[in-house]
Structure formats: C-alpha cells, structure tokens
Scaffold this motif. Structure first.
Motif, PDB file in Angstrom:
ATOM      1  N   LYS A 163       0.325 -11.438 -47.643  1.00  0.00           N
ATOM      2  CA  LYS A 163       0.603 -12.695 -47.846  1.00  0.00           C
ATOM      3  C   LYS A 163       0.144 -13.866 -47.011  1.00  0.00           C
ATOM      4  O   LYS A 163       0.457 -13.787 -45.665  1.00  0.00           O
ATOM      5  N   THR A 164      -0.541 -14.907 -47.644  1.00  0.00           N
ATOM      6  CA  THR A 164      -1.031 -15.819 -46.732  1.00  0.00           C
ATOM      7  C   THR A 164      -0.418 -17.164 -46.970  1.00  0.00           C
ATOM      8  O   THR A 164      -0.426 -17.468 -48.228  1.00  0.00           O
ATOM      9  N   LYS A 165      -0.216 -17.727 -46.139  1.00  0.00           N
ATOM     10  CA  LYS A 165       0.620 -19.377 -46.370  1.00  0.00           C
ATOM     11  C   LYS A 165      -0.626 -20.515 -45.580  1.00  0.00           C
ATOM     12  O   LYS A 165      -0.727 -20.349 -44.528  1.00  0.00           O
ATOM     13  N   VAL A 166      -0.661 -21.498 -46.527  1.00  0.00           N
ATOM     14  CA  VAL A 166      -1.833 -22.435 -46.294  1.00  0.00           C
ATOM     15  C   VAL A 166      -1.100 -23.563 -46.496  1.00  0.00           C
ATOM     16  O   VAL A 166      -0.778 -23.971 -47.508  1.00  0.00           O
ATOM     17  N   TRP A 167      -1.273 -24.464 -45.636  1.00  0.00           N
ATOM     18  CA  TRP A 167      -1.247 -25.998 -45.436  1.00  0.00           C
ATOM     19  C   TRP A 167      -2.265 -26.823 -45.807  1.00  0.00           C
ATOM     20  O   TRP A 167      -3.508 -26.518 -45.089  1.00  0.00           O
ATOM     21  N   GLY A 177      10.516 -24.179 -43.401  1.00  0.00           N
ATOM     22  CA  GLY A 177      11.510 -23.739 -42.628  1.00  0.00           C
ATOM     23  C   GLY A 177      10.890 -23.097 -41.392  1.00  0.00           C
ATOM     24  O   GLY A 177      10.038 -23.609 -40.890  1.00  0.00           O
ATOM     25  N   ASN A 178      11.483 -21.830 -40.975  1.00  0.00           N
ATOM     26  CA  ASN A 178      10.612 -20.965 -40.275  1.00  0.00           C
ATOM     27  C   ASN A 178       9.308 -20.105 -40.516  1.00  0.00           C
ATOM     28  O   ASN A 178       8.925 -19.306 -39.751  1.00  0.00           O
ATOM     29  N   ASN A 179       8.781 -20.352 -41.616  1.00  0.00           N
ATOM     30  CA  ASN A 179       7.952 -19.398 -42.064  1.00  0.00           C
ATOM     31  C   ASN A 179       6.596 -19.925 -41.274  1.00  0.00           C
ATOM     32  O   ASN A 179       6.439 -20.938 -41.299  1.00  0.00           O
ATOM     33  N   TYR A 180       5.929 -18.995 -40.975  1.00  0.00           N
ATOM     34  CA  TYR A 180       4.578 -19.154 -40.177  1.00  0.00           C
ATOM     35  C   TYR A 180       3.461 -19.498 -41.047  1.00  0.00           C
ATOM     36  O   TYR A 180       3.313 -18.803 -42.294  1.00  0.00           O
ATOM     37  N   ASN A 226       3.208 -32.646 -31.718  1.00  0.00           N
ATOM     38  CA  ASN A 226       4.536 -32.211 -31.032  1.00  0.00           C
ATOM     39  C   ASN A 226       5.204 -31.192 -32.129  1.00  0.00           C
ATOM     40  O   ASN A 226       6.351 -30.841 -32.013  1.00  0.00           O
ATOM     41  N   SER A 227       4.711 -31.198 -33.388  1.00  0.00           N
ATOM     42  CA  SER A 227       5.230 -30.214 -34.330  1.00  0.00           C
ATOM     43  C   SER A 227       4.490 -28.813 -34.111  1.00  0.00           C
ATOM     44  O   SER A 227       3.447 -28.707 -33.506  1.00  0.00           O
ATOM     45  N   ARG A 228       5.383 -27.744 -34.565  1.00  0.00           N
ATOM     46  CA  ARG A 228       4.652 -26.324 -34.219  1.00  0.00           C
ATOM     47  C   ARG A 228       3.542 -26.235 -34.800  1.00  0.00           C
ATOM     48  O   ARG A 228       2.765 -25.099 -34.375  1.00  0.00           O
ATOM     49  N   THR A 229       3.064 -26.816 -35.887  1.00  0.00           N
ATOM     50  CA  THR A 229       1.786 -26.294 -36.738  1.00  0.00           C
ATOM     51  C   THR A 229       0.680 -26.393 -35.998  1.00  0.00           C
ATOM     52  O   THR A 229      -0.121 -25.366 -35.965  1.00  0.00           O
ATOM     53  N   MET A 230       0.474 -27.481 -35.090  1.00  0.00           N
ATOM     54  CA  MET A 230      -0.826 -27.542 -34.578  1.00  0.00           C
ATOM     55  C   MET A 230      -0.769 -26.657 -33.572  1.00  0.00           C
ATOM     56  O   MET A 230      -1.846 -26.166 -32.903  1.00  0.00           O
ATOM     57  N   LYS A 231       0.305 -26.267 -32.857  1.00  0.00           N
ATOM     58  CA  LYS A 231       0.423 -25.150 -31.487  1.00  0.00           C
ATOM     59  C   LYS A 231       0.075 -23.859 -32.241  1.00  0.00           C
ATOM     60  O   LYS A 231      -0.039 -23.032 -31.412  1.00  0.00           O
ATOM     61  N   GLN A 232       0.146 -23.637 -33.422  1.00  0.00           N
ATOM     62  CA  GLN A 232       0.418 -22.309 -33.846  1.00  0.00           C
ATOM     63  C   GLN A 232      -0.627 -21.758 -35.099  1.00  0.00           C
ATOM     64  O   GLN A 232      -0.755 -20.814 -35.263  1.00  0.00           O
TER      65      GLN A 232
END
Length: 736
Positions: free
Chosen positions: A275-279, A303-306, A336-342
């Motif tokens: 399962k692949t999640k894409v923004w 939410g907490n979904n990677y 400062n949000s998690r997306t760019m770090k992860q």
C-alpha cells in the motif's frame, strides 16, 4: 500543582522544545483570571488537559474547547499553560504560533509576544480580526536569555474578535538553537529500496554528519563529510527495503537537529504490492494562508499515516523560482511539518520555476535544489536531463515530464513529438515499463477552463493533440497537472484531442460512472485491464495547493465530471495491489472529490480440481468489502468444500464488482479416479481413466455425468443419482 515537562537531555544546535500536538493545561470557562495565572507557581491543577491544536469551528482541532452555552455571547478569552524543562542554555529561540484571533504569550510571567491585542489586556478585551483565520504560523526569534536552564512556565491567552465569532484556534512550537542551525530542510531525495539522500542547509558553513539506525535510541551508523559547507547532501546506502530508519543531523562536534519526527521508510522492492500513500501538490509555493490551510487539512486528514511519496506539479515557488523564493515560500512553510523530514520529494518544473533563469537553461533554483533520478537509478531508462525522469515505487511507475523547458539548438519542447528528445525518451520508457500502474505528471494541463484555457493557449493544446495519443497507446492510468489554480477531474476518457466543443460524452467517456465508489448513483470504480489495450486515462488538474483563482467564462471544461475553484486543496493517492483511490482534500478538511480505479477484477474463473479435493480457498480479485453467496463470511478469502460443476459468486456490497468461480475436474485421461465430491445440479462432468473409477458421491438434480474407464467402474456405498439427471458409465480405453 500538576506540571507537564518537556526535557532536553542532550545539547543540540537546534532542538524542538515544544511541538504541535504537545500537552497543555487550559481553562475555557470565560472567567476573569486577572494576571496571576501567567506566573510561575500558579496552581492550575483544576484546569483541563489537552493536546494542541486547540479551538473550535474549524474541524481541524485536536482538542475542542468550550465557548459557553450561548453562541451569540461566547467566551472572549481562553487560557493555556505549560511548564518546560531545559537542561542547557541556547543562544536563541524560534517561537512559532497559530492564533485566531488575538494572542499574548508570557514566559515566566513576562510578556514576550502579542498579536492583535492592545494594552491593557483584560479578560474581556476583544482582539482585531485575524485575516488568515489562524491558519498561518506566525514566528519570532527570541534571545537565549529569555528562558533559564531548568523549569520555565509558558502562559498564553487567546482572545476573540467578537462575542459571536465562529471559531478559535491556538497552536504553538518552540525551537532552541545555538550558533549552528538548519535553515532549510531537512528534506529527502532519491528514495530507493536501499538508499536515501538527506539534504539540508545550515546558517553557516560546517561539516556534515548523519547518525541513523533502526532503533531511535541507538543511531549506530554514521555518514560524514569533513568538508565545511552550508549546502549538505548526504547519501545513506546499503539500507534494507521497506524498513523504518531514524536519523539526526550533526557536525563533527555536536548534534544540530533531532526529534521524534526525524525518520523515513525505505521503498519496498520494485514490483511489491505494498500500500502506497502519495501526497500531490500543485502550484503550492505562494506563502498564502491557502498554502498553510491546504497543508494542515491534509496532515489532519491522514493523521499518523506515513506518506511514502510527495509529488510537486510545478510552480513550486512563486513568482520566478528564485532561491530566496524557494526558501520563504516552499521550504519554510513545509519544513517544520513532518512530511518534509520523512517523505521523499519528486518534483516537476512549471513555467514559474524557469523564470529565474531561462526556458532553455536548467541552471535555476529548481535544478539546484532537487536531486533527481536522471540516470535510471530508480527504474526506467536514463533521461540524462533534470527536466524529466521516471522511477518505480512498489508496483507503480511514475513519469515526471517537463512541459515548459526546451532542448537542443532547435528549442524542442514536449509537444514537438517528431523531434523532441524528451518524447523519444518517453516512448522508450513506456515501452520498457512492466509495472501494474502508470502515473504521469507535468505542469501544463490538456483539459482546463480554470485560470488557463486549454483551447486558446497553444502549449496546452499542442500537448493534448500530440502527447496524449502516445500516453493512450500505452498503459497510462492517471495524468496529474497543475498550472490552472483550481481542481478539475475527468472520467475515464480516451480519444479526445480537439477543442472543448468537439468533446462527446458518448464517444470519449469510457464510463458514465463518477467512480466515487461511495454508494451514490452510478459511482462504481473505473475498471481496467493490465493486459488488454488501454481503456482510457483519468486526467486531473490539481493546481490550487497555493491558491484558487479565477476561471474562464465556460468553466468547467466539458470533459470534467467534478471541478472546484472556490477552495484550495491537494490530492491524496492510496494505491495497493490492483486498486487506486484518489481523494481531493479541500483546505476546509473535507474530501470534496474522490475516485477509484481497479484493474483485473470481475473475473470468471474455471477452477480445475482433483476429484475428492476436500477443501480449497477462493479469493476475490479486489481489495475492499466482500459478500459471498450463501455465506456469512465477509473476508476476501473463503474456504469451501468444492462441488463439481457448481458456480460460486462473490460481490462487493455496492454490487459494482463480481467474481465467479466454476469448479471442474480435468477431463484428460489419468490412471485412476476416486470420486467423492458432490456434483452440482444442472452441471456436466466427464471423467476418463485408463484403469478404474470408483464413485461414492451424490449427483444432484439435472446433472449429466459420463464415466469412462479401461478396466472397471465401481459404484460404492453412498453413490446416488438424483431424478432428472443423466448418468452414463462405459468400459473404454482412453488416451491423452
């Protein structure tokens, strides 16, 4: 007294001391607390406890606060307190906060920041209206001596602009920093199943070092570079596929940045049905409240979904794509949000990204800021051009194209299909692709009547006329574009290359469904095949991640089934196995549009079994929900005792999908058969054996059974032939 602590146990050049989502004490009863509540030692034991973001009326709050019982006379002031512990001193602090409407912040009883309020600040003081509706992070740099080593008290009061205001918001972050800190990023590039690149910028030149590992408490592997620089690119290699790695950023003497958000997952092995999640964000780098709202709405929704991948559809930093615009309008709003770090970023360039250099030059900030797989490092043939490239993730093939840049002395563009090097590469890439899903994205859309017009603007029209036939001849499923600052989505369509007036729903729509797959009328998924000729493509314009804007007089385009020019938004793709789900998440947090595509479903399967097979498992061809005929089982797999000649059915609950299984016995000649399976009514069974057949089964009504054996046919106890059937047995040799 109850205290809530955030302890920093290691000296960091940049440390997150308070982050969004942390726990606070709060009081929401509208009372007059005077000024003592701001001070160290105030007893807040009776106050409520919750996690930020706080508020009401926005549907993005982690903790909903009360406004009282009268919506026309709401509490004006809501109070918040938090105690933190610092184990070391810092040279400065970065304070970040969201407020709606006015805010005053106190450290150890002393006011250090306010916005939208004038003195004296009383419990009934009304604020000025926050024009950004509390969606934009305000920031301030504070001196290091403003907090002390040890315990410190943070107190905050939020004031309404009117007693009947519809909403309130409060969130808070505090970052401590010393002489060296990260000013850009970190952000991830070139994510593969066994490697990741971490990029970042420091405020001064320093050495590079990444500590990483699979245990957050034991980052036992390091990659370092002892050359001092401010632009850092660190490659981590020999990683394990589909594995979570934690990391921090350091130099040769100290850790510069570390937090619980600093982690990533490596990609799965190519072809894996994970399962692949894409923004997906288009035209995002505007610095507007819409950009912040869209980001926050997406993060609140998932939410907490990677998130595995982040796609950029171009015009990533307005208005000319200079580096300072990337800094203030792209990196700072997201870092400062998690997306760019992860999450690894895979961009496409837009026209505004080129304006800082030239259309023929790939020297602008876009090409300096991103590391792209132009040498085929992640699948697909090498492009050797930073404007376009392809890559694989799980069972998906992604292609990022350049719809604005030019190549060679002849200045060929994407739509110059006879001579463009990009098109020659694209054709080779599509021909080599073996993944189940193919997603192509670029900036200029072939179908739009939003802020741009795909009939009158030649670069859009030429792409539709010349490039789309290439995509439709190949196994492309989804096309994503930006440029128009709105959202527009087609059905599954094919064969329309002309002006809007030539679009025919009967001819070009390959399905009448909305594909929302939500139980509404005509909303079943679009169905495609992995092996048959391409049935069509869904085209999406998703260019409102930074702002929505004006539309053409004949908006929306006739090819679209859904459009939205009122709100900004971003796309969220979830792809697993043979199912693709897309949602467009509006800046107000709602899923305004959605569609589902499935491949290789609605199967009619003939299952050949060995006689006397006691049981076997049937599996539906899709992911979702399941209704098995004559069974209460609701899982994807059903275990049965097979009846020869009987058909088994499974459907989804919305009656959009249906698989059929028919059980047969291999009619080829074998040595011996022992038949115990029931033969279903109105079915036919032919068995041939060189030696012998024995039967102790039941033949239901209407069956036609022919048994042929070279030496003997034995009907044993339990054999029964029901009325209305035909049974024939003969001694006869057989050959294959």
């Amino acid at each position: 007294m109850i205290f809530f602590f955030v302890s920093i146990t290691i000296t960091l050049a940049q440390s997150t001391i308070v982050t969004s989502g942390d726990t606070w004490k709060y009081l929401d009863n509208g009372s007059d607390q005077g000024t003592n509540w701001r001070n160290v030692g105030f007893n807040d034991a009776a106050w409520s406890t919750g996690n930020s973001e706080f508020g009401y009326g926005e549907s993005d709050e982690a903790t909903v606060v009360s406004y009282g019982g009268n919506p026309d006379s709401k509490h004006i002031t809501t109070y918040f307190r938090k105690v933190i512990t610092l184990s070391s001193a810092y040279s400065s602090f970065i304070l970040r906060g969201k407020r709606d409407d006015g805010v005053a912040i106190y450290f150890n009883g002393v006011q250090i920041f306010k916005d939208g309020l004038t003195e004296p600040i009383l419990y009934n003081t009304l604020a000025t209206n926050a024009l950004d509706d509390g969606q934009v992070w305000l920031s301030a740099t504070l001196p290091g001596n403003i907090l002390q080593v040890g315990q410190n008290t943070i107190a905050v009061e939020i004031h309404q602009a009117a007693i009947n205001s519809s909403d309130i918001s409060f969130d808070f972050e505090l970052i401590g920093q010393n002489s060296t800190y990260i000013s850009r990023g970190p952000y991830l590039q070139m994510g593969t199943s066994n490697s990741m690149q971490i990029r970042y910028r420091t405020n001064v030149a320093t050495t590079s070092k990444i500590n990483y590992g699979t245990d957050p408490n034991n980052l036992n592997t390091q990659v370092s570079d002892n050359v001092s620089k401010s632009e850092h690119l660190v490659d981590l290699s020999n990683l394990i596929p589909n594995t979570k790695y934690y990391y921090n950023i350091a130099n040769s003497t100290e850790i510069i940045q570390s937090s619980a958000q600093h982690f990533f997952y490596t990609a799965p092995s190519i072809g894996t049905e994970k399962k692949t999640k894409v923004w997906v964000t288009g035209d995002c780098g505007t610095g507007t409240s819409t950009q912040a709202n869209v980001k926050n709405a997406f993060l609140n929704y998932v939410g907490n979904n990677y998130i595995d991948l982040w796609l950029l559809l171009g015009d990533n930093a307005y208005s000319s794509g200079y580096d300072y615009e990337y800094q203030t309008l792209f990196f700072e709003p997201y870092q400062n949000s998690r997306t760019m770090k992860q999450t690894p970023i895979f961009p496409a360039p837009g026209n505004h990204d080129y304006y800082s250099s030239s259309q023929a030059s790939r020297s602008g900030a876009y090409f300096q800021n991103f590391t792209l797989p132009i040498n085929g490092e992640i699948g697909g043939p090498p492009s050797y051009n930073e404007g376009y490239y392809s890559y694989n993730y799980a069972n998906i093939h992604f292609i990022s194209l350049d719809s604005y840049g030019t190549e060679t002395a002849s200045l060929y563009r994407l739509s110059d299909t006879l001579n463009s090097p990009q098109i020659a590469w694209l054709k080779a890439d599509l021909a080599a692709n073996t993944q189940k899903w193919t997603i192509v994205y670029w900036h200029h859309p072939p179908y739009t009547m939003g802020s741009h017009n795909s009939d009158t603007e030649s670069e859009l029209r030429y792409i539709r006329e010349k490039v789309l036939p290439i995509l439709e001849r190949n196994n492309v499923d989804l096309v994503l574009c930006g440029h128009s600052h709105n959202y527009e989505r087609t059905r599954l369509i094919k064969g329309h290359y002309g002006l809007e007036s030539t679009f025919s729903a009967n001819t070009h729509n390959q399905s009448s469904s909305s594909a929302r797959y939500d139980g509404t009328s005509d909303s079943c998924p679009y169905i495609k095949s992995s092996t048959l000729p391409n049935k069509g493509i869904v085209y999406v314009v998703a260019g409102s991640s930074g702002w929505p804007s004006s539309t053409q007089g004949n908006y929306p385009h006739d090819a679209t089934i859904y459009s939205n020019s009122e709100k900004g938004g971003s796309m969220y793709l979830e792809i697993e196995g043979n199912r693709l789900d897309s949602k467009w998440i509006s800046e107000n947090g709602t899923v305004a549009d959605q569609f589902t595509i499935m491949k290789d479903v609605n199967k009619n399967t003939e299952v050949y079994i060995v006689p006397n097979t006691p049981s076997l498992n049937l599996q539906a061809s899709w992911l979702g929900d399941f209704v098995w005929e004559n069974s209460s089982i609701t899982s994807r797999t059903l275990s049965i005792n097979p009846v020869i000649g009987q058909r088994y059915f499974v459907e989804d609950s919305r009656q959009c999908l249906k698989d059929t299984f028919l059980f047969k016995v291999n009619p080829n000649c074998v040595n011996n058969y022992q038949l115990t399976n029931v033969v279903g009514g109105n079915s036919t069974l032919n068995l041939n054996a060189n030696q012998a057949i024995s039967a102790s089964n039941i033949l239901q009504n209407g069956t036609r059974v022919n048994l042929s054996a070279g030496k003997s046919i034995l009907l044993e106890n339990g054999f029964q032939a029901s009325n209305g059937g035909v049974f024939k047995a003969e001694i006869k040799n057989c050959v294959n």
